[in-house]
Design an enzyme around this catalytic site. Structure first.
Site, PDB file in Angstrom:
ATOM      1  N   GLU A  35       1.127  -1.143   0.058  1.00  0.00           N
ATOM      2  CA  GLU A  35      -0.027  -0.013   0.003  1.00  0.00           C
ATOM      3  C   GLU A  35       0.944   1.293  -0.185  1.00  0.00           C
ATOM      4  OE1 GLU A  35      -1.128   3.084   0.772  1.00  0.00           O
ATOM      5  OE2 GLU A  35      -2.763   2.647   2.177  1.00  0.00           O
TER       6      GLU A  35
ATOM      7  N   GLU B 224       4.263   8.608  -4.146  1.00  0.00           N
ATOM      8  CA  GLU B 224       5.156   7.937  -3.057  1.00  0.00           C
ATOM      9  C   GLU B 224       6.214   6.934  -3.636  1.00  0.00           C
ATOM     10  OE1 GLU B 224       2.507   6.791   0.052  1.00  0.00           O
ATOM     11  OE2 GLU B 224       1.873   8.889   0.713  1.00  0.00           O
TER      12      GLU B 224
HETATM   13  N1  SAH Z   1       0.810  -1.106   4.938  1.00  0.00           N
HETATM   14  C1  SAH Z   1       0.394  -0.375   6.134  1.00  0.00           C
HETATM   15  C2  SAH Z   1       0.930   1.012   5.929  1.00  0.00           C
HETATM   16  C3  SAH Z   1       0.737   1.881   4.630  1.00  0.00           C
HETATM   17  S1  SAH Z   1       1.800   3.464   4.564  1.00  0.00           S
HETATM   18  C4  SAH Z   1      -1.191  -0.129   5.964  1.00  0.00           C
HETATM   19  O1  SAH Z   1      -1.843  -0.458   4.754  1.00  0.00           O
HETATM   20  O2  SAH Z   1      -1.824   0.268   6.635  1.00  0.00           O
HETATM   21  C5  SAH Z   1       3.194   3.094   3.653  1.00  0.00           C
HETATM   22  C6  SAH Z   1       4.472   2.795   4.400  1.00  0.00           C
HETATM   23  O3  SAH Z   1       5.236   2.234   3.536  1.00  0.00           O
HETATM   24  C7  SAH Z   1       4.896   4.093   5.272  1.00  0.00           C
HETATM   25  O4  SAH Z   1       4.964   3.432   6.405  1.00  0.00           O
HETATM   26  C8  SAH Z   1       6.192   4.110   4.458  1.00  0.00           C
HETATM   27  O5  SAH Z   1       7.400   4.631   5.296  1.00  0.00           O
HETATM   28  C9  SAH Z   1       6.562   2.831   3.917  1.00  0.00           C
HETATM   29  N2  SAH Z   1       7.432   2.699   2.615  1.00  0.00           N
HETATM   30  C10 SAH Z   1       7.347   3.376   1.723  1.00  0.00           C
HETATM   31  N3  SAH Z   1       7.887   2.770   0.763  1.00  0.00           N
HETATM   32  C11 SAH Z   1       8.818   2.045   0.966  1.00  0.00           C
HETATM   33  C12 SAH Z   1       9.661   1.094   0.545  1.00  0.00           C
HETATM   34  N4  SAH Z   1      10.078   1.331  -0.699  1.00  0.00           N
HETATM   35  N5  SAH Z   1      10.419   0.234   1.420  1.00  0.00           N
HETATM   36  C13 SAH Z   1      10.110   0.161   2.796  1.00  0.00           C
HETATM   37  N6  SAH Z   1       8.966   1.125   3.328  1.00  0.00           N
HETATM   38  C14 SAH Z   1       8.517   1.885   2.395  1.00  0.00           C
END
Ligand code: SAH
Length: 672
Positions: A144, A153
């Site tokens: 996500e 993002e």
């Molecule tokens: N999966 C959770 C949070 C989604 S928010 C849910 O669905 O509730 C997205 C998260 O991904 C954030 O905490 C951000 O720090 C992390 N993130 C984004 N890109 C990333 C990457 N390439 N590798 C590791 N973490 C990542």
């Protein structure tokens, strides 16, 4: 560890060195994060869970072990879903250290420690192999990583890398695909966020029209997305020119390419008009069949029963480089260009296809006129607000005399031009009317008599507006600047606005409360650790802070009458002592007191005021109409009082508000 950070104080303008705890940034990030909003997004969570269950079943049915890679695990939610759905093992990747720690705690608390390995790394740093972070490549990819624009993002490069190095070929993906939709519209309201409209000035010697220079007229603007709660845009504020069409889609179960590219579609306008805006949103299919779909489509596209409020995903407004007249039934080509992180659009008349293809260039637009760098979208809207301009014109007419020497203190303001057209003799500040208006490149406290050619200022004006302002009272910088230039003012100087006042009202939000409200459990998983973490970060500074929100996007109803709490007299200099007030405000309607909203009103001249907050309370239910160009300050109460009847309500909320004139900060405290 402590670090010193230099910054210009947004209110006082003073350069100051703040001693910041090393954890300050991370607490800010947690406190203002969207995690709570995501955990409250029932529709999203439910569909992810359905999609994950289906993917795990498909793998199991094939007789394979289900190995999940969850990139950006946040609270660990999606990995816990996978583990409960029967996945054999989950690798939960999270780059943000405090979140990775929280995920470990949450996973443990929910009893999944043996099934989920939290890895505190960026996904591109993750290694695979017997000694690696992952024993083997995964066969289910869950993520996500989307923002309102889908790719902002970094979802594309992350997927590209994951397919190359972290997952098996032919893996299952949840979501399976994302699709971006567009609709062409004409909208004076939204176009006013991108172009400066002619300003009509009725002066004594007839009406004059201020038009923007041609380089501004023809400027393609900036490519940054404008994301808004489109569901708050009434249908009367735009005209639909095309059907909704699919612009592009990305299949996340296959190799993803992040390199810049473009997509184009043919549109047949359903109505003639001026094509100005591309509205866009996306949906995600959680499974290959497309049966589990989570959509950001706005109200006029989907049925209201499918409606889920959320703030972490909204809708996008893209401005075409120029407005293009289109005719009903006469086909046009819409091109979406994208790089790794953003999207922008252009429109072309459907000519020979070859000819058009040659036209496609994927470079992103660059602002040539500077205005798009100086003014953000709400600021364009504010400057185009004819009603507001009229108030300033009326007040300027009251205070200007033919021999007035004026000084304007505001960023990117049209006031000097207005005053010039209204007959001010000499004006100091911005604009290309060089001989009549002089631009001074100096901060107010460094203003010298020579800048003013030895003259004294008889009229000091400001909107006031400063680009450094985040909270409404930051524009009190005008008062500090006024104080700094006192020696250059005549003894009977007129100051416009003559004063400002801070107003406050207790409200119940329709939805915005979710972003700061604890979740407890989410889809059956205990996420209280996250709630505690957010609470801890919010309390990191002794006094809680108000936060800026554009309330036209976030409906609320007033539970109290609006109340004026502090006034600031710009005719005098900033006093040495603090300005404080205490009092109580009566609750008039039943409802949940989620917080207080605060805003500034400027008293331009006798009987003429402009509000940067409440415009009116529109009905007996207390629905509020807010200034559409400004952000208001929202102070969320730490506990919400709810009452069904007026008689159970405490009849009043008491408050104490203190404006520290030294630091420019406003501290507040409320008791329910
Ligand atoms: N999966 C959770 C949070 C989604 S928010 C849910 O669905 O509730 C997205 C998260 O991904 C954030 O905490 C951000 O720090 C992390 N993130 C984004 N890109 C990333 C990457 N390439 N590798 C590791 N973490 C990542």
């Amino acid at each position: 560890m402590k670090t010193f950070c230099g910054r210009a104080n947004p209110t006082t303008g003073a350069m100051e060195w703040l001693e910041e705890d090393e954890n300050y940034d991370y607490h800010q990030e947690i406190a203002r994060s969207r995690y709570a909003d995501m955990l409250h997004d029932k529709d999203r969570n439910m569909k992810y869970y359905q999609g994950i269950r289906a993917a795990v079943s498909r793998v199991k049915e094939r007789g394979d072990k289900a190995i999940v890679l969850d990139i950006g695990t946040g609270t660990g939610l999606l990995s816990m879903m996978a583990a409960s759905a029967g996945a054999d093992f989950c690798y939960a990747i999270e780059v943000f250290k405090p979140m990775a720690n929280a995920a470990m705690k949450i996973v443990e608390k929910n009893g999944f420690s043996d099934k989920i390995k939290v890895i505190n790394k960026h996904s591109t740093e993750v290694t695979v192999g017997p000694d690696g972070d992952m024993q083997c490549r995964a066969n289910i990819l869950v993520t996500e990583l989307f923002d309102t624009e889908l790719i902002g993002e970094g979802a594309l490069p992350t997927y590209e890398h994951a397919h190359k190095y972290l997952v098996q070929e032919g893996c299952e993906a949840v979501p399976q695909r994302a699709t971006v939709y567009v609709q062409l519209v004409e909208s004076k309201r939204m176009w006013s966020w991108n172009k400066l409209f002619p300003v009509h000035v009725k002066a004594e010697d007839g009406e004059k029209i201020i038009v923007s220079p041609s380089e501004m007229e023809n400027c393609p603007g900036v490519p940054s997305v404008c994301d808004i709660q489109l569901n708050q845009m009434p249908s009367s504020d735009f005209t639909i020119l095309s059907d909704v069409v699919t612009m592009f889609s990305v299949d996340f179960s296959k190799r993803v390419r992040s390199a810049s590219t473009y997509y184009r579609v043919q549109l047949e306008p359903v109505k003639s008009g001026k094509a100005q805006i591309v509205l866009s949103w996306w949906d995600i299919d959680m499974d290959p069949s497309g049966m589990i779909n989570c959509t950001m489509a706005p109200y006029w596209v989907k049925s209201t029963s499918a409606f889920q409020w959320r703030d972490h995903w909204m809708q996008c407004v893209y401005f075409l480089p120029n407005e293009e007249p289109v005719l009903q039934g006469e086909k046009v080509h819409l091109t979406a260009c994208r790089d790794e992180y953003s999207v922008w659009y252009k429109l072309q008349k459907a000519r020979g296809d070859e000819e058009n293809k040659a036209d496609v260039r994927v470079e992103s637009p660059v602002c040539r006129c500077q205005a798009h760098l100086l003014w953000n979208r709400p600021r364009f809207g504010e400057l185009n607000d004819q009603n507001r301009t009229r108030q300033y014109i009326k007040s300027l007419m009251k205070v200007l005399k033919t021999d007035s020497i004026c000084l304007c203190i505001s960023d990117g303001s049209l006031l000097p031009v207005l005053a010039h057209y209204l007959g001010a003799k000499q004006f100091f500040k911005a604009n290309h009317l060089e001989d009549k208006i002089k631009i001074i490149e100096a901060r107010p406290e460094l203003l010298m008599s020579s800048h003013l050619e030895g003259k004294k200022i008889s009229v000091l004006v400001g909107e006031p507006f400063f680009t450094t302002s985040l909270l409404p009272w930051h524009n009190l910088y005008f008062w500090y600047a006024r104080t700094a230039v006192t020696s250059h003012l005549t003894s009977n100087v007129t100051v416009l606005p003559q004063s400002a006042s801070l107003h406050m009202m207790i409200v119940e939000f329709q939805d915005l409360w979710r972003i700061r409200s604890p979740c407890g459990t989410c889809e059956g998983f205990d996420v209280q650790t996250m709630d505690d973490m957010i609470k801890n970060s919010l309390n990191f500074r002794e006094s809680k802070e108000a936060e800026p929100h554009p309330l036209w996007e976030y409906p609320c109803k007033s539970l109290s009458d609006p109340q004026e709490v502090l006034t600031f007299d710009f005719r005098k200099t900033v006093p040495q002592h603090c300005l404080s007030t205490e009092g109580s405000v009566n609750l008039l309607r039943k409802g949940k007191s989620h917080g207080a909203v605060l805003w500034m009103e400027y008293h331009l001249a006798a009987d003429i005021s402009v509000s940067t907050g409440l415009m009116q309370i529109s009905n007996v239910k207390g629905n509020c109409e807010w200034n559409p160009h400004c952000k208001q300050a929202v102070y969320f109460f730490s506990s919400v009082i709810e009452s069904e009847t007026l008689s159970d309500l405490p009849s009043a909320v008491t408050y104490a508000i203190n404006f520290n004139t030294k630091t420019g900060e406003i501290a507040m405290d409320f008791k329910l």
